[in-house]
Design a protein around this motif. Structure first.
Motif, PDB file in Angstrom:
ATOM      1  N   PRO A  39      56.444 -31.398 -17.380  1.00 25.84           N
ATOM      2  CA  PRO A  39      55.880 -30.311 -18.182  1.00 25.84           C
ATOM      3  C   PRO A  39      56.664 -30.112 -19.470  1.00 25.84           C
ATOM      4  CG  PRO A  39      56.099 -29.640 -15.894  1.00 25.84           C
ATOM      5  CD  PRO A  39      56.838 -30.939 -16.033  1.00 25.84           C
ATOM      6  N   PRO A  40      56.000 -29.634 -20.521  1.00 24.79           N
ATOM      7  CA  PRO A  40      56.687 -29.444 -21.799  1.00 24.79           C
ATOM      8  C   PRO A  40      57.680 -28.289 -21.732  1.00 24.79           C
ATOM      9  CG  PRO A  40      54.503 -28.483 -21.888  1.00 24.79           C
ATOM     10  CD  PRO A  40      54.594 -29.214 -20.577  1.00 24.79           C
ATOM     11  N   PRO A  41      58.664 -28.292 -22.633  1.00 28.11           N
ATOM     12  CA  PRO A  41      59.555 -27.132 -22.705  1.00 28.11           C
ATOM     13  C   PRO A  41      58.791 -25.913 -23.181  1.00 28.11           C
ATOM     14  CG  PRO A  41      59.918 -28.590 -24.573  1.00 28.11           C
ATOM     15  CD  PRO A  41      58.978 -29.313 -23.644  1.00 28.11           C
ATOM     16  N   GLN A  62      48.600 -28.221 -28.938  1.00 24.69           N
ATOM     17  CA  GLN A  62      47.649 -28.934 -29.790  1.00 24.69           C
ATOM     18  C   GLN A  62      46.961 -30.071 -29.040  1.00 24.69           C
ATOM     19  OE1 GLN A  62      46.254 -28.039 -32.515  1.00 24.69           O
ATOM     20  NE2 GLN A  62      47.489 -28.546 -34.314  1.00 24.69           N
ATOM     21  N   THR A  63      47.608 -30.600 -28.015  1.00 23.09           N
ATOM     22  CA  THR A  63      47.060 -31.749 -27.292  1.00 23.09           C
ATOM     23  C   THR A  63      46.331 -31.355 -26.012  1.00 23.09           C
ATOM     24  OG1 THR A  63      49.156 -32.079 -26.105  1.00 23.09           O
ATOM     25  CG2 THR A  63      48.879 -33.234 -28.206  1.00 23.09           C
ATOM     26  N   ARG A  64      46.058 -30.070 -25.799  1.00 20.54           N
ATOM     27  CA  ARG A  64      45.423 -29.658 -24.552  1.00 20.54           C
ATOM     28  C   ARG A  64      43.982 -30.171 -24.468  1.00 20.54           C
ATOM     29  NH1 ARG A  64      45.724 -25.129 -27.824  1.00 20.54           N
ATOM     30  NH2 ARG A  64      43.896 -23.761 -28.000  1.00 20.54           N
ATOM     31  N   GLU A  97      50.067 -23.458 -12.326  1.00 16.02           N
ATOM     32  CA  GLU A  97      50.742 -23.362 -13.619  1.00 16.02           C
ATOM     33  C   GLU A  97      49.995 -24.201 -14.656  1.00 16.02           C
ATOM     34  OE1 GLU A  97      55.209 -23.398 -13.765  1.00 16.02           O
ATOM     35  OE2 GLU A  97      54.939 -24.096 -11.695  1.00 16.02           O
ATOM     36  N   ASN A  98      49.749 -23.621 -15.792  1.00 18.22           N
ATOM     37  CA  ASN A  98      49.043 -24.304 -16.876  1.00 18.22           C
ATOM     38  C   ASN A  98      49.827 -25.540 -17.322  1.00 18.22           C
ATOM     39  OD1 ASN A  98      47.671 -24.983 -19.321  1.00 18.22           O
ATOM     40  ND2 ASN A  98      47.000 -22.866 -19.511  1.00 18.22           N
ATOM     41  N   GLN A  99      49.107 -26.647 -17.507  1.00 18.00           N
ATOM     42  CA  GLN A  99      49.755 -27.878 -17.971  1.00 18.00           C
ATOM     43  C   GLN A  99      50.192 -27.757 -19.425  1.00 18.00           C
ATOM     44  OE1 GLN A  99      47.285 -31.372 -17.546  1.00 18.00           O
ATOM     45  NE2 GLN A  99      49.032 -32.766 -17.628  1.00 18.00           N
ATOM     46  N   PHE A 100      49.563 -26.840 -20.157  1.00 17.53           N
ATOM     47  CA  PHE A 100      49.889 -26.627 -21.570  1.00 17.53           C
ATOM     48  C   PHE A 100      50.206 -25.145 -21.784  1.00 17.53           C
ATOM     49  CE2 PHE A 100      46.790 -30.038 -21.104  1.00 17.53           C
ATOM     50  CZ  PHE A 100      47.436 -31.102 -21.733  1.00 17.53           C
ATOM     51  N   PRO A 101      51.329 -24.677 -21.251  1.00 20.00           N
ATOM     52  CA  PRO A 101      51.586 -23.232 -21.222  1.00 20.00           C
ATOM     53  C   PRO A 101      52.078 -22.678 -22.560  1.00 20.00           C
ATOM     54  CG  PRO A 101      53.436 -24.402 -20.279  1.00 20.00           C
ATOM     55  CD  PRO A 101      52.408 -25.447 -20.594  1.00 20.00           C
ATOM     56  N   SER A 102      51.674 -21.442 -22.828  1.00 21.47           N
ATOM     57  CA  SER A 102      52.235 -20.715 -23.974  1.00 21.47           C
ATOM     58  C   SER A 102      53.629 -20.201 -23.666  1.00 21.47           C
ATOM     59  CB  SER A 102      51.327 -19.539 -24.340  1.00 21.47           C
ATOM     60  OG  SER A 102      50.032 -19.979 -24.682  1.00 21.47           O
ATOM     61  N   PHE A 103      53.896 -19.925 -22.367  1.00 23.42           N
ATOM     62  CA  PHE A 103      55.208 -19.433 -21.927  1.00 23.42           C
ATOM     63  C   PHE A 103      55.567 -20.120 -20.611  1.00 23.42           C
ATOM     64  CE2 PHE A 103      52.767 -15.940 -23.894  1.00 23.42           C
ATOM     65  CZ  PHE A 103      53.528 -15.757 -25.038  1.00 23.42           C
ATOM     66  N   SER A 104      56.842 -20.437 -20.430  1.00 21.72           N
ATOM     67  CA  SER A 104      57.303 -21.023 -19.174  1.00 21.72           C
ATOM     68  C   SER A 104      58.809 -20.796 -19.050  1.00 21.72           C
ATOM     69  CB  SER A 104      56.979 -22.525 -19.110  1.00 21.72           C
ATOM     70  OG  SER A 104      57.901 -23.278 -19.874  1.00 21.72           O
ATOM     71  N   ASP A 105      59.377 -21.245 -17.921  1.00 17.52           N
ATOM     72  CA  ASP A 105      60.818 -21.087 -17.711  1.00 17.52           C
ATOM     73  C   ASP A 105      61.572 -22.377 -17.986  1.00 17.52           C
ATOM     74  OD1 ASP A 105      59.991 -22.622 -15.610  1.00 17.52           O
ATOM     75  OD2 ASP A 105      60.754 -21.312 -14.036  1.00 17.52           O
ATOM     76  N   ARG A 106      60.929 -23.346 -18.615  1.00 15.92           N
ATOM     77  CA  ARG A 106      61.558 -24.635 -18.907  1.00 15.92           C
ATOM     78  C   ARG A 106      62.157 -24.589 -20.310  1.00 15.92           C
ATOM     79  NH1 ARG A 106      56.844 -25.324 -16.034  1.00 15.92           N
ATOM     80  NH2 ARG A 106      57.147 -26.322 -13.996  1.00 15.92           N
ATOM     81  N   ILE A 182      33.693 -17.978 -28.025  1.00 14.90           N
ATOM     82  CA  ILE A 182      34.966 -17.280 -27.873  1.00 14.90           C
ATOM     83  C   ILE A 182      36.138 -18.231 -28.098  1.00 14.90           C
ATOM     84  CG2 ILE A 182      36.480 -16.191 -26.133  1.00 14.90           C
ATOM     85  CD1 ILE A 182      34.455 -14.264 -27.190  1.00 14.90           C
ATOM     86  N   GLY A 183      35.907 -19.539 -27.824  1.00  7.98           N
ATOM     87  CA  GLY A 183      36.977 -20.516 -27.965  1.00  7.98           C
ATOM     88  C   GLY A 183      37.351 -21.204 -26.664  1.00  7.98           C
ATOM     89  N   VAL A 184      36.482 -21.093 -25.651  1.00  7.02           N
ATOM     90  CA  VAL A 184      36.749 -21.744 -24.367  1.00  7.02           C
ATOM     91  C   VAL A 184      36.818 -23.252 -24.561  1.00  7.02           C
ATOM     92  CG1 VAL A 184      35.693 -22.299 -22.150  1.00  7.02           C
ATOM     93  CG2 VAL A 184      35.822 -19.938 -22.898  1.00  7.02           C
ATOM     94  N   THR A 185      37.820 -23.891 -23.946  1.00  7.97           N
ATOM     95  CA  THR A 185      37.980 -25.344 -24.053  1.00  7.97           C
ATOM     96  C   THR A 185      37.658 -26.069 -22.754  1.00  7.97           C
ATOM     97  OG1 THR A 185      40.342 -25.142 -23.536  1.00  7.97           O
ATOM     98  CG2 THR A 185      39.724 -25.135 -25.864  1.00  7.97           C
ATOM     99  N   LEU A 186      37.413 -25.315 -21.675  1.00  7.56           N
ATOM    100  CA  LEU A 186      36.982 -25.887 -20.395  1.00  7.56           C
ATOM    101  C   LEU A 186      35.826 -25.034 -19.881  1.00  7.56           C
ATOM    102  CD1 LEU A 186      40.445 -26.533 -18.671  1.00  7.56           C
ATOM    103  CD2 LEU A 186      38.962 -28.251 -19.720  1.00  7.56           C
ATOM    104  N   ASN A 187      34.715 -25.670 -19.538  1.00  5.72           N
ATOM    105  CA  ASN A 187      33.522 -24.925 -19.163  1.00  5.72           C
ATOM    106  C   ASN A 187      33.521 -24.454 -17.714  1.00  5.72           C
ATOM    107  OD1 ASN A 187      32.078 -24.918 -21.635  1.00  5.72           O
ATOM    108  ND2 ASN A 187      31.516 -27.058 -21.330  1.00  5.72           N
ATOM    109  N   HIS A 188      34.376 -24.997 -16.878  1.00  7.26           N
ATOM    110  CA  HIS A 188      34.440 -24.588 -15.479  1.00  7.26           C
ATOM    111  C   HIS A 188      34.819 -23.105 -15.385  1.00  7.26           C
ATOM    112  CE1 HIS A 188      35.024 -25.945 -11.188  1.00  7.26           C
ATOM    113  NE2 HIS A 188      35.536 -24.721 -11.145  1.00  7.26           N
ATOM    114  N   PRO A 189      34.188 -22.338 -14.487  1.00  7.67           N
ATOM    115  CA  PRO A 189      34.504 -20.899 -14.376  1.00  7.67           C
ATOM    116  C   PRO A 189      35.985 -20.687 -14.036  1.00  7.67           C
ATOM    117  CG  PRO A 189      32.536 -21.434 -13.111  1.00  7.67           C
ATOM    118  CD  PRO A 189      33.137 -22.739 -13.518  1.00  7.67           C
ATOM    119  N   HIS A 190      36.707 -20.076 -14.950  1.00  6.06           N
ATOM    120  CA  HIS A 190      38.136 -19.864 -14.729  1.00  6.06           C
ATOM    121  C   HIS A 190      38.649 -18.771 -15.642  1.00  6.06           C
ATOM    122  CE1 HIS A 190      38.394 -22.186 -18.455  1.00  6.06           C
ATOM    123  NE2 HIS A 190      39.666 -21.836 -18.559  1.00  6.06           N
TER     124      HIS A 190
END
Length: 363
Positions: A39-41, A62-64, A97-106, A182-190
């Motif tokens: 996972p990214p820092p 940017q790469t999500r 945990e989001n693969q492209f998180p805005s916040f994390s503990d890493r 709205i800006g959704v990037t994945l169409n699956h209900p989430h």
């Protein structure tokens, strides 16, 4: 309602939790077979001294993944042909945990501590999770059963409790974005849940207003008084039951905006009792159906839970859901143009009382 909770680790170390409505599933037999990079820092938080706010800079996002075809959806259950984020072949509700998180503990060990004397920098320590409401790719929240909504409420409560206890977390924010408008990037209900390292600007403003009101009124809660006034007036009430009230705020910022609040003063989702959790789904599903019926097509919306913060000012909070759309007419969207984006001063195109009447009239 949750009957079984199973936590596993994905191949890159991120946590995933299955929330099952029946206790028969053995989720441990489905490992993540993918070879994923670490996972990214975490992001940087940069302080803006001109407005006393922190801004997150998360370049890795940017790469999500962006609107993949349905057979490559990362939120669908895994199949022999495609390994998704969820290893099991089916699920009820799942968080990870989001693969492209805005916040994390890493946190990177060489984290920058300042850009100028006035612009300190700190790690964006926190957590970002994805919540999948159903394994059905072609569904949406409004199509869930009240029983499934109850499960989702229990999941929000579970994650709010766990994420609030993480070091450095100031507030926990569950939300859902629906629609490409709205800006959704994945169409699956989430939906998603953010555990912020700072109190957000909107919440700071609400806390300041609530503190002033408490001081003037001998400790009264501002949101409780606003809700009581709306119920007494009745003009902007859309729907209500024994435990919840849905109304259009008198000073709505958005063309169609509804707030749904428990009638009892509750600080956060974990504090809801069983009756309140059961009663939320039928009311919320009714409001979502009214939104879709407004223009006879799927309504893009943001559904945002406002909860009490974890630290100072917690007692001033009052749990409520803010649901709003940027669609102002069948063929028109509200864009945040000069006044809203540059100055933060909203101009609403729809009279709130008219919006309330329109929503009430929908059968």
């Amino acid at each position: 309602m949750i009957e079984k909770r199973t936590a596993i680790r994905l191949s890159d170390g991120r946590e995933l939790v299955y929330f099952d409505e029946t206790p028969t599933h053995d989720r441990g037999e489905w490992p993540d077979t993918r070879e994923l990079p670490p996972p990214p820092p975490t992001s940087q938080l940069r302080y803006d001294p001109l407005v006393d706010e922190w801004v997150a800079v998360a370049a890795h996002r940017q790469t999500r993944t962006f609107l993949p075809p349905s057979d490559k959806c990362p939120l669908c259950p895994s199949t022999p042909e495609f390994a998704s984020e969820i290893p099991a072949p089916d699920y009820d509700v799942v968080t990870f945990e989001n693969q492209f998180p805005s916040f994390s503990d890493r946190v990177k060990p060489d984290e920058i501590t300042a850009l100028t004397d006035l612009v300190p920098v700190r790690p964006g320590v926190g957590r970002c999770e994805v919540v999948c409401f159903t394994s059905d790719h072609n569904s949406y929240f409004g199509n869930l059963t009240p029983a499934r909504v109850r499960t989702v409420v229990d999941v929000w409560a579970d994650r709010t409790t766990e994420m609030s206890a993480l070091p450095g977390v100031a507030q926990v924010f569950p939300f859902e974005n629906r629609g490409v408008e709205i800006g959704v990037t994945l169409n699956h209900p989430h939906g998603q849940i953010y555990a912020y390292p700072t109190v957000t600007p909107r919440t700071q403003a609400m806390l300041r207003a609530a503190a002033r009101h408490a001081e003037k009124t001998g400790g009264r809660n501002l949101y409780a008084d606003v809700l009581a006034a709306e119920i007494k007036s009745g003009i902007r009430i859309i729907s209500a039951n024994e435990h919840w009230t849905a109304y259009v705020p008198a000073a709505s910022r958005w063309p169609f905006e509804v707030q749904i609040a428990p009638n009892r003063h509750v600080l956060d989702i974990p504090a809801l009792n069983d009756a309140e959790r059961d009663a939320f789904g039928p009311l919320y599903l009714d409001i979502l159906k009214r939104f879709d019926a407004l223009f006879d097509k799927p309504m893009p919306y943001i559904s945002a839970w406002h909860q009490a913060v974890t630290g100072e000012g917690r007692e001033l909070g009052y749990l409520h859901l803010q649901l709003f759309s940027i669609r102002r007419a069948a063929d028109k969207l509200k864009f945040l143009a000069g006044s809203e984006s540059a100055m933060g001063s909203f101009i609403n195109d729809v009279i709130p009382e008219k919006a309330a009447q329109t929503l009430r009239d929908i059968i």
